[in-house]
Design an enzyme around this catalytic site. Structure first.
Site: not given
Ligand code: ADE
Length: 274
Positions: A89, A116, A154, A169
């Site tokens: 994230p 974590e 794809r 697309d």
């Molecule tokens: N691992 C945990 N959350 C994630 C996300 N939002 N994007 C990519 N990998 C992740």
């Protein structure tokens, strides 16, 4: 294209990639997936892959060594240089431009964390890039990796039946896709816009372009700021807006942008844009 997955659950991603377009791409040899489980490279009876974080706090952190050994094994399995991507994230947000770039690589190694996260030193030493699939937290990188595998598969030449499909697309030109219809023409939920049955390809293309522009304006105006619109595009969008305003006149607060208007396909008016 070759993709190696470093994951405690590599079968999970492989399963996601077993169906439909991606499954076919695999069968046609356009994409090969390999899984590397860090637990296979962990030591001791318990084959530990995680430990408590220094400094305290909740959760566990993935150990350097099992991940590093798995990445090295993956790298060594093929002479082509591999881009190592950590699904996280904290990464840059994935979009279609990034997917196109990734799809052009010969090889990628996707590192999926759990718990974590991963010891920062491993990221610094082995990872080329961190990618997030959105501003939310998943319990592991596997779903994010599956998203990348699907999106790049794809785009591999020959993966899609109709060569045009990828070009048309959503996001390929920075805009949202236009609406699509199929049989029956008349249904209690509405009728198909007449222009789509007109056989006039120029009118159809224009209508689709206008719908793309209009939808993007209504739903994702941020994309419109980035898109390079031609003069003709601006005219189409102005006409869309004007029709929408005309359709909403007298409807008060109830007229949500995407509900009823002559510019909106849901109305079934099938009016050719002009
Ligand atoms: N691992 C945990 N959350 C994630 C996300 N939002 N994007 C990519 N990998 C992740």
């Amino acid at each position: 294209m070759r993709i190696d997955l470093i994951s405690l659950f590599p079968e999970f991603v492989a399963q996601c990639a077993a169906f439909g377009v991606v499954g076919r791409a695999g069968e046609r040899g356009l994409l090969s997936l390999y899984g590397w489980n860090p637990r296979d490279y962990a030591e001791g009876n318990y084959r530990r892959v995680d430990e408590r974080p220094f400094g305290g706090g909740p959760g566990m952190v993935m150990l350097i060594e099992p991940l590093r050994a798995a990445i090295r094994a993956a790298r060594a399995a093929d002479p082509a240089p591999a881009r190592v991507i950590y699904m996280s994230p904290q990464g840059a947000r994935l979009d279609q431009a990034k997917v196109r770039e990734l799809a052009g690589h010969e090889r990628m190694i996707l590192l999926c964390g759990r718990y974590e996260g991963v010891d920062e030193r491993l990221i610094q030493a082995e990872v080329d890039e961190e990618i997030s699939i959105g501003d939310y937290v998943l319990s592991g990188g596997e779903l994010a990796a599956a998203v990348i595998v699907d999106a790049v598969a794809r785009l591999q030449e020959g993966a899609l039946g109709d060569a045009e499909s990828a070009v048309q697309d959503s996001f390929e030109d920075g805009l949202l896709d236009c609406p699509h219809y199929t049989r029956p023409v008349e249904h209690e939920l509405g009728s198909v816009p007449a222009v789509l049955m007109s056989g006039n390809h120029a009118h159809i293309a224009k209508w689709r372009r206008q719908q793309s522009l209009g939808r993007t304006w209504q739903r994702r105006p941020d994309l419109l700021d980035e898109a390079a619109l031609s003069k003709a595009d601006r005219k189409l969008l102005d006409a869309y807006r004007a029709e929408l305003t005309a359709g909403q006149a007298g409807q008060g607060d109830q007229a949500a942008p995407e509900t009823v208007s002559s510019a909106d396909p849901a109305s079934g008016s099938g009016k050719t844009p002009g």
